[in-house]
Design an enzyme around this catalytic site. Structure first.
Site, PDB file in Angstrom:
ATOM      1  N   ASP A  11       0.818  -1.087   0.023  1.00  0.00           N
ATOM      2  CA  ASP A  11       0.074  -0.050   0.024  1.00  0.00           C
ATOM      3  C   ASP A  11       0.875   1.244   0.134  1.00  0.00           C
ATOM      4  OD1 ASP A  11      -2.472   1.517   0.025  1.00  0.00           O
ATOM      5  OD2 ASP A  11      -2.420   1.395   2.167  1.00  0.00           O
ATOM      6  N   HIS A  28       1.827   3.611  -9.332  1.00  0.00           N
ATOM      7  CA  HIS A  28       1.805   2.195  -9.485  1.00  0.00           C
ATOM      8  C   HIS A  28       2.736   1.493 -10.315  1.00  0.00           C
ATOM      9  CE1 HIS A  28      -2.108   2.386  -7.665  1.00  0.00           C
ATOM     10  NE2 HIS A  28      -2.684   3.197  -8.384  1.00  0.00           N
ATOM     11  N   SER A  56      -7.698  -5.386  -4.661  1.00  0.00           N
ATOM     12  CA  SER A  56      -8.783  -5.982  -3.936  1.00  0.00           C
ATOM     13  C   SER A  56     -10.267  -5.918  -4.765  1.00  0.00           C
ATOM     14  CB  SER A  56      -8.889  -5.211  -2.453  1.00  0.00           C
ATOM     15  OG  SER A  56      -9.506  -3.947  -2.508  1.00  0.00           O
ATOM     16  N   TRP A  60     -12.364  -2.251  -7.149  1.00  0.00           N
ATOM     17  CA  TRP A  60     -13.084  -2.183  -8.449  1.00  0.00           C
ATOM     18  C   TRP A  60     -13.764  -0.651  -8.092  1.00  0.00           C
ATOM     19  CZ3 TRP A  60     -11.655  -4.746 -12.235  1.00  0.00           C
ATOM     20  CH2 TRP A  60     -11.482  -6.100 -12.202  1.00  0.00           C
ATOM     21  N   LEU A 122      10.598 -20.368  -4.917  1.00  0.00           N
ATOM     22  CA  LEU A 122       9.471 -19.610  -4.532  1.00  0.00           C
ATOM     23  C   LEU A 122       8.157 -19.896  -4.640  1.00  0.00           C
ATOM     24  CD1 LEU A 122       9.177 -17.121  -2.350  1.00  0.00           C
ATOM     25  CD2 LEU A 122       9.259 -15.609  -4.370  1.00  0.00           C
TER      26      LEU A 122
HETATM   27  C1  IPE Z   1      -5.365  -2.664   0.208  1.00  0.00           C
HETATM   28  O1  IPE Z   1      -5.073  -1.265  -0.031  1.00  0.00           O
HETATM   29  C2  IPE Z   1      -5.579  -3.353  -1.160  1.00  0.00           C
HETATM   30  C3  IPE Z   1      -4.267  -3.521  -1.841  1.00  0.00           C
HETATM   31  C4  IPE Z   1      -2.975  -2.879  -1.560  1.00  0.00           C
HETATM   32  C5  IPE Z   1      -4.334  -4.333  -3.082  1.00  0.00           C
HETATM   33  P1  IPE Z   1      -6.392  -0.135  -0.284  1.00  0.00           P
HETATM   34  O2  IPE Z   1      -5.532   1.077  -0.465  1.00  0.00           O
HETATM   35  O3  IPE Z   1      -7.248  -0.682  -0.937  1.00  0.00           O
HETATM   36  O4  IPE Z   1      -6.943  -0.301   1.261  1.00  0.00           O
HETATM   37  P2  IPE Z   1      -7.705   0.638   2.190  1.00  0.00           P
HETATM   38  O5  IPE Z   1      -8.692   1.528   1.197  1.00  0.00           O
HETATM   39  O6  IPE Z   1      -6.709   1.911   2.631  1.00  0.00           O
HETATM   40  O7  IPE Z   1      -8.240  -0.001   3.196  1.00  0.00           O
HETATM   41  C1  IPE Z   2      -1.827   0.329  -3.494  1.00  0.00           C
HETATM   42  O1  IPE Z   2      -1.589   1.610  -3.475  1.00  0.00           O
HETATM   43  C2  IPE Z   2      -2.163  -0.240  -4.922  1.00  0.00           C
HETATM   44  C3  IPE Z   2      -3.611  -0.770  -4.796  1.00  0.00           C
HETATM   45  C4  IPE Z   2      -4.398  -0.528  -3.930  1.00  0.00           C
HETATM   46  C5  IPE Z   2      -4.002  -1.181  -6.081  1.00  0.00           C
HETATM   47  P1  IPE Z   2      -2.846   2.560  -3.288  1.00  0.00           P
HETATM   48  O2  IPE Z   2      -3.179   3.104  -4.570  1.00  0.00           O
HETATM   49  O3  IPE Z   2      -3.812   2.338  -2.381  1.00  0.00           O
HETATM   50  O4  IPE Z   2      -2.127   3.996  -2.899  1.00  0.00           O
HETATM   51  P2  IPE Z   2      -2.726   4.859  -1.689  1.00  0.00           P
HETATM   52  O5  IPE Z   2      -2.763   4.302  -0.321  1.00  0.00           O
HETATM   53  O6  IPE Z   2      -3.692   6.030  -2.108  1.00  0.00           O
HETATM   54  O7  IPE Z   2      -1.489   5.832  -1.378  1.00  0.00           O
HETATM   55 MG    MG Z   3      -4.120   2.303  -0.238  1.00  0.00          MG
END
Ligand code: IPE
Ligand code: IPE
Ligand code: MG
Length: 230
Positions: A11, A28, A56, A60, A122
């Site tokens: 994250d 990303h 997740s 979506w 792995l």
């Molecule tokens: C969790 O991160 C999902 C992934 C890293 C794939 P999110 O950014 O979606 O989670 P929330 O919204 O902070 O809970």
């Molecule tokens: C994690 O990074 C990647 C995915 C959830 C796909 P975020 O896109 O959630 O990044 P933040 O949390 O907004 O910084």
């Molecule tokens: Mg996030």
């Protein structure tokens, strides 16, 4: 002892991009590079299982532009990395609701899984369109069919049988979440019943070998009692 199975909630891509004055796309892309480095490093440590949360079921709900961008990035990254992964003996599998993914991505996923199926290094699971609740509901459906087909008696349904219908074949020893939030965000709900949890403030695009070493050190200091009094 090193953990045998590490799971990571990757994250912080968006915040990292924002801090750098760039669009989320850039975050990303940089995040995909971190993932590559982490797979390589964890493989080099001889850890057997790595499970990465990439997208997740709730993701979506992001703007369509970001969802499309992420899906394209998954396809691109898979194309770019699959031969290296295979040469490094990595066995890759995808966990999550693939009925929700585009056919072109599902084809790449199936090809990658087939190519690496007999590898013995792995074991990498990538959670894509994954939700812990989806996993439990999906396992219930699989189990229901098994019960009917094999005429299993309900009194023989136990935790072991139930978990054999879940996506992961074993539970993580250590779960790492980067990006500062202290929550699970619908990741492996069933499988983390006794997992050690480690939250790191570092944003995923900046995550490095040093951060992994720190998480493993934290893990080694834990006394895992599993409810017993020893
Ligand atoms: C969790 O991160 C999902 C992934 C890293 C794939 P999110 O950014 O979606 O989670 P929330 O919204 O902070 O809970
Ligand atoms: C994690 O990074 C990647 C995915 C959830 C796909 P975020 O896109 O959630 O990044 P933040 O949390 O907004 O910084
Ligand atoms: Mg996030």
């Amino acid at each position: 002892m090193n953990p045998n199975h590490i799971a990571i909630i990757m994250d912080g891509n968006g915040r990292w991009a924002e801090n750098s004055g760039k669009g989320r796309k850039f975050g990303h892309q940089k995040g995909a590079k971190s993932a590559r480095e982490v797979v390589r490093y964890i493989g080099s440590l001889g850890i057997e299982y790595l499970t990465l949360y990439a997208f997740s079921t709730e993701n979506w709900g992001r703007p369509i532009k970001e969802v499309n961008l992420l899906m394209s990035l998954f396809i691109e990254t898979l194309e770019l990395e699959i031969n290296d992964l295979n040469n490094n003996d990595v066995k890759i599998k995808f966990i999550g609701d693939r009925t929700s993914l585009k056919d072109s991505l599902v084809k790449k996923i199936e090809k990658a899984e087939l190519l690496t199926a007999t590898n013995e290094g792995l074991k990498l699971s990538v959670a894509l369109a994954y939700g812990g609740r989806w996993d439990i509901v999906n396992a219930t459906k699989i189990l229901f069919n098994k019960i009917n087909e094999l005429k299993i008696s309900l009194k023989d349904v136990d935790e072991k049988l139930f978990s054999s219908s879940l996506q992961l074949e074993n539970d993580p020893d250590l779960l790492i979440r980067t990006g500062g939030e202290r929550r699970i965000s619908n990741f492996l709900l069933w499988n983390i019943a006794y997992t050690e949890l480690y939250f790191d403030d570092v944003l995923w695009p900046e995550y490095s070998e040093k951060n992994i070493d720190e998480a493993i050190e934290f893990y080694k200091e834990r006394k895992r009692r599993f409810g017993k009094n020893v």
